[in-house]
Scaffold this motif. Structure first.
Motif, PDB file in Angstrom:
ATOM      1  N   GLN A 278     -12.936  -9.614  -5.633  1.00 13.18           N
ATOM      2  CA  GLN A 278     -11.901  -9.722  -4.605  1.00 13.18           C
ATOM      3  C   GLN A 278     -11.977 -11.073  -3.905  1.00 13.18           C
ATOM      4  O   GLN A 278     -10.958 -11.702  -3.623  1.00 13.18           O
ATOM      5  CB  GLN A 278     -12.051  -8.604  -3.579  1.00 13.18           C
ATOM      6  CG  GLN A 278     -11.721  -7.215  -4.095  1.00 13.18           C
ATOM      7  CD  GLN A 278     -12.009  -6.140  -3.066  1.00 13.18           C
ATOM      8  OE1 GLN A 278     -12.414  -6.428  -1.939  1.00 13.18           O
ATOM      9  NE2 GLN A 278     -11.803  -4.892  -3.435  1.00 13.18           N
TER      10      GLN A 278
ATOM     11  N   THR B 162      -1.454  -4.719  -4.777  1.00 12.49           N
ATOM     12  CA  THR B 162      -1.145  -3.315  -4.524  1.00 12.49           C
ATOM     13  C   THR B 162      -2.447  -2.535  -4.380  1.00 12.49           C
ATOM     14  O   THR B 162      -3.476  -2.896  -4.961  1.00 12.49           O
ATOM     15  CB  THR B 162      -0.312  -2.692  -5.663  1.00 12.49           C
ATOM     16  OG1 THR B 162      -1.132  -2.542  -6.835  1.00 12.49           O
ATOM     17  CG2 THR B 162       0.888  -3.560  -5.990  1.00 12.49           C
ATOM     18  N   GLN B 163      -2.393  -1.475  -3.589  1.00 11.07           N
ATOM     19  CA  GLN B 163      -3.517  -0.553  -3.519  1.00 11.07           C
ATOM     20  C   GLN B 163      -3.001   0.832  -3.180  1.00 11.07           C
ATOM     21  O   GLN B 163      -1.969   0.996  -2.531  1.00 11.07           O
ATOM     22  CB  GLN B 163      -4.563  -1.011  -2.502  1.00 11.07           C
ATOM     23  CG  GLN B 163      -4.110  -1.093  -1.070  1.00 11.07           C
ATOM     24  CD  GLN B 163      -5.231  -1.547  -0.147  1.00 11.07           C
ATOM     25  OE1 GLN B 163      -6.295  -1.963  -0.587  1.00 11.07           O
ATOM     26  NE2 GLN B 163      -5.010  -1.447   1.151  1.00 11.07           N
ATOM     27  N   ASN B 164      -3.735   1.832  -3.666  1.00  8.97           N
ATOM     28  CA  ASN B 164      -3.378   3.232  -3.484  1.00  8.97           C
ATOM     29  C   ASN B 164      -4.138   3.775  -2.281  1.00  8.97           C
ATOM     30  O   ASN B 164      -5.366   3.740  -2.259  1.00  8.97           O
ATOM     31  CB  ASN B 164      -3.738   4.011  -4.761  1.00  8.97           C
ATOM     32  CG  ASN B 164      -3.211   5.429  -4.749  1.00  8.97           C
ATOM     33  OD1 ASN B 164      -2.934   5.988  -3.697  1.00  8.97           O
ATOM     34  ND2 ASN B 164      -3.074   6.007  -5.925  1.00  8.97           N
TER      35      ASN B 164
ATOM     36  N   THR C 130     -13.433   2.910  -5.181  1.00 12.79           N
ATOM     37  CA  THR C 130     -12.723   1.729  -4.689  1.00 12.79           C
ATOM     38  C   THR C 130     -13.582   0.982  -3.677  1.00 12.79           C
ATOM     39  O   THR C 130     -14.533   1.525  -3.125  1.00 12.79           O
ATOM     40  CB  THR C 130     -11.388   2.118  -4.025  1.00 12.79           C
ATOM     41  OG1 THR C 130     -11.644   2.951  -2.880  1.00 12.79           O
ATOM     42  CG2 THR C 130     -10.494   2.860  -4.998  1.00 12.79           C
TER      43      THR C 130
ATOM     44  N   GLN D 223      -9.467   7.089  -3.160  1.00 15.16           N
ATOM     45  CA  GLN D 223     -10.487   6.190  -2.629  1.00 15.16           C
ATOM     46  C   GLN D 223     -11.795   6.232  -3.413  1.00 15.16           C
ATOM     47  O   GLN D 223     -12.676   5.416  -3.171  1.00 15.16           O
ATOM     48  CB  GLN D 223     -10.762   6.535  -1.152  1.00 15.16           C
ATOM     49  CG  GLN D 223      -9.557   6.345  -0.245  1.00 15.16           C
ATOM     50  CD  GLN D 223      -9.034   4.919  -0.263  1.00 15.16           C
ATOM     51  OE1 GLN D 223      -9.795   3.970  -0.350  1.00 15.16           O
ATOM     52  NE2 GLN D 223      -7.724   4.770  -0.192  1.00 15.16           N
TER      53      GLN D 223
ATOM     54  N   GLU E  69      -3.833  -2.735  -7.961  1.00 16.39           N
ATOM     55  CA  GLU E  69      -4.967  -1.927  -7.490  1.00 16.39           C
ATOM     56  C   GLU E  69      -6.165  -2.821  -7.156  1.00 16.39           C
ATOM     57  O   GLU E  69      -7.261  -2.655  -7.683  1.00 16.39           O
ATOM     58  CB  GLU E  69      -5.340  -0.872  -8.537  1.00 16.39           C
ATOM     59  CG  GLU E  69      -4.245   0.157  -8.753  1.00 16.39           C
ATOM     60  CD  GLU E  69      -4.668   1.285  -9.677  1.00 16.39           C
ATOM     61  OE1 GLU E  69      -4.753   2.440  -9.207  1.00 16.39           O
ATOM     62  OE2 GLU E  69      -4.914   1.010 -10.869  1.00 16.39           O
TER      63      GLU E  69
ATOM     64  N   GLU F 268       0.854  -1.182   0.000  1.00 21.07           N
ATOM     65  CA  GLU F 268       0.000   0.000   0.000  1.00 21.07           C
ATOM     66  C   GLU F 268       0.888   1.229   0.000  1.00 21.07           C
ATOM     67  O   GLU F 268       1.642   1.466   0.947  1.00 21.07           O
ATOM     68  CB  GLU F 268      -0.914   0.018   1.228  1.00 21.07           C
ATOM     69  CG  GLU F 268      -1.878   1.201   1.251  1.00 21.07           C
ATOM     70  CD  GLU F 268      -2.803   1.178   2.440  1.00 21.07           C
ATOM     71  OE1 GLU F 268      -3.928   0.683   2.306  1.00 21.07           O
ATOM     72  OE2 GLU F 268      -2.386   1.661   3.518  1.00 21.07           O
TER      73      GLU F 268
ATOM     74  N   ARG G  14     -13.112  -1.218  -0.207  1.00 16.72           N
ATOM     75  CA  ARG G  14     -12.187  -1.560   0.869  1.00 16.72           C
ATOM     76  C   ARG G  14     -12.134  -3.075   1.077  1.00 16.72           C
ATOM     77  O   ARG G  14     -13.166  -3.742   1.100  1.00 16.72           O
ATOM     78  CB  ARG G  14     -12.631  -0.872   2.165  1.00 16.72           C
ATOM     79  CG  ARG G  14     -11.706  -1.072   3.343  1.00 16.72           C
ATOM     80  CD  ARG G  14     -12.187  -0.221   4.507  1.00 16.72           C
ATOM     81  NE  ARG G  14     -11.383  -0.423   5.689  1.00 16.72           N
ATOM     82  CZ  ARG G  14     -11.634  -1.330   6.611  1.00 16.72           C
ATOM     83  NH1 ARG G  14     -12.695  -2.122   6.474  1.00 16.72           N
ATOM     84  NH2 ARG G  14     -10.858  -1.474   7.662  1.00 16.72           N
TER      85      ARG G  14
ATOM     86  N   ASN H  64      -8.102  -2.975  -4.739  1.00 16.50           N
ATOM     87  CA  ASN H  64      -9.296  -2.371  -4.128  1.00 16.50           C
ATOM     88  C   ASN H  64     -10.196  -1.677  -5.155  1.00 16.50           C
ATOM     89  O   ASN H  64     -11.216  -1.105  -4.779  1.00 16.50           O
ATOM     90  CB  ASN H  64      -8.906  -1.390  -3.017  1.00 16.50           C
ATOM     91  CG  ASN H  64      -7.952  -0.306  -3.483  1.00 16.50           C
ATOM     92  OD1 ASN H  64      -7.223  -0.480  -4.455  1.00 16.50           O
ATOM     93  ND2 ASN H  64      -7.939   0.811  -2.783  1.00 16.50           N
ATOM     94  N   ARG H  65      -9.851  -1.735  -6.441  1.00 16.31           N
ATOM     95  CA  ARG H  65     -10.724  -1.152  -7.465  1.00 16.31           C
ATOM     96  C   ARG H  65     -11.743  -2.157  -7.983  1.00 16.31           C
ATOM     97  O   ARG H  65     -12.682  -1.781  -8.692  1.00 16.31           O
ATOM     98  CB  ARG H  65      -9.897  -0.600  -8.629  1.00 16.31           C
ATOM     99  CG  ARG H  65      -9.043   0.593  -8.243  1.00 16.31           C
ATOM    100  CD  ARG H  65      -8.670   1.443  -9.429  1.00 16.31           C
ATOM    101  NE  ARG H  65      -7.925   2.617  -9.002  1.00 16.31           N
ATOM    102  CZ  ARG H  65      -8.474   3.727  -8.553  1.00 16.31           C
ATOM    103  NH1 ARG H  65      -9.795   3.806  -8.461  1.00 16.31           N
ATOM    104  NH2 ARG H  65      -7.732   4.744  -8.181  1.00 16.31           N
TER     105      ARG H  65
END
Length: 323
Positions: A123, A153-155, A162, A159, A114, A49, A164, A116-117
């Protein structure tokens, strides 16, 4: 049966060779590189992250290129379907049978970019394969093989749009860390070699999948003193009693602690775990497993603060530990 001194020295030498090889692409981030390798050899998965442009993808590709195995990148988007990850069963009209077409998850190292997108449904497609090393499609289990590593990976700042990751899925990642910005020396070196468009291409395979499996087996044989085991258990109990903590360290988290500590010790050329191994790995192992309550943010308390307090509250064993 425990690992011998000679085996520990070979493990350290090979581990350092892998680290040096990856540092051709990831400059000035030796600690993060060692964490990623530790995760691979502990047969776990890692969550990165960090902010854009810090080298998350470069780290994943460098690790994939270091190992003689296949690798794939899955760009997670809101319209990605679970079958786009795991694969799908297709009817073959010529043979009159259904055939399974494996998805990109069937590789040695998989970069879930990414994560969480994607929607929670997509997921969750990773849950079974991360935990059990297999994918079940239409009632049939398909193993992905070993070694197998998911680097997600996540940014943390973008948010919008996205989803969580739920706590149950976060707990399946062995470690969570961030690459961080390079220091001045590494930045200057990057700029001086700006003509090199793809630094990961400089990384060539130096180890086979069979050697990875051999190193993982050796790490399992590293000795853990009962005092160190008790230290981990006490940290888990105390984590659930800390102020502002809604969810503390789980039993799965305790097992993760011991697994990575064994590999970390072997990477240092030791045949036994010491309390400092536990302290060094506390943040990457605990940061995504401890859920804080709503009052924590108003009180200026973050996970790093809680982990620091936790380590101060539980005294490490002082007796001599070792095989």
């Amino acid at each position: 049966m425990t690992i011998s001194h000679e085996q520990a020295e070979w493990f350290k030498s090979t581990f350092d060779q892998l680290t040096d090889n990856m540092e051709k692409a990831v400059l000035g981030k030796r600690h993060v590189v060692r964490l990623a390798l530790t995760c691979l050899l502990s047969e776990g998965h890692i969550l990165l992250e960090d902010f854009p442009g810090t080298g998350k993808t470069m780290l994943a590709r460098a690790l994939a290129n270091t190992v003689q195995g296949s690798h794939a990148r899955i760009q997670f988007t809101p319209d990605l379907l679970p079958s786009d990850v795991t694969g799908v069963t297709v009817y073959d009209q010529h043979k009159g049978t259904f055939e399974f077409h494996p998805g990109p998850i069937f590789h040695t190292i998989v970069l879930a970019d990414e994560i969480n997108r994607a929607s929670p449904k997509t997921q969750s497609a990773l849950l079974e394969v991360m935990e059990e090393g297999q994918v079940t499609v239409d009632g049939v289990a398909h193993p992905v093989g070993r070694p197998f590593l998911v680097i997600a990976t996540q940014n943390p700042i973008e948010q919008a749009g996205t989803y969580r990751l739920p706590e149950a899925q976060l707990d399946r990642f062995l470690m969570k860390t961030s690459v961080g910005y390079p220091d001045r020396q590494a930045t200057v070196e990057l700029l001086n070699n700006a003509a090199v468009r793809d630094r990961a291409a400089l990384v060539t395979p130096v180890i086979t999948a069979a050697t990875i499996a051999q190193m993982s087996g050796l790490a399992d044989e590293v000795y853990v003193d009962p005092a160190v085991v008790g230290y981990v258990a006490e940290l888990a109990e105390e984590s659930r009693r800390q102020p502002h903590v809604k969810l503390g360290l789980s039993a799965r988290g305790c097992l993760a602690f011991v697994r990575v500590a064994k590999t970390w010790a072997a990477a240092d050329g030791r045949d036994h775990v010491v309390p400092d191994d536990i302290k060094d790995l506390a943040e990457p192992v605990l940061s995504h497993r401890m859920l804080l309550d709503a009052e924590a943010q108003f009180s200026g308390v973050d996970v790093q603060t809680v982990i620091s307090r936790l380590l101060d509250a539980v005294a490490p064993p002082t007796d001599r530990v070792g095989a």
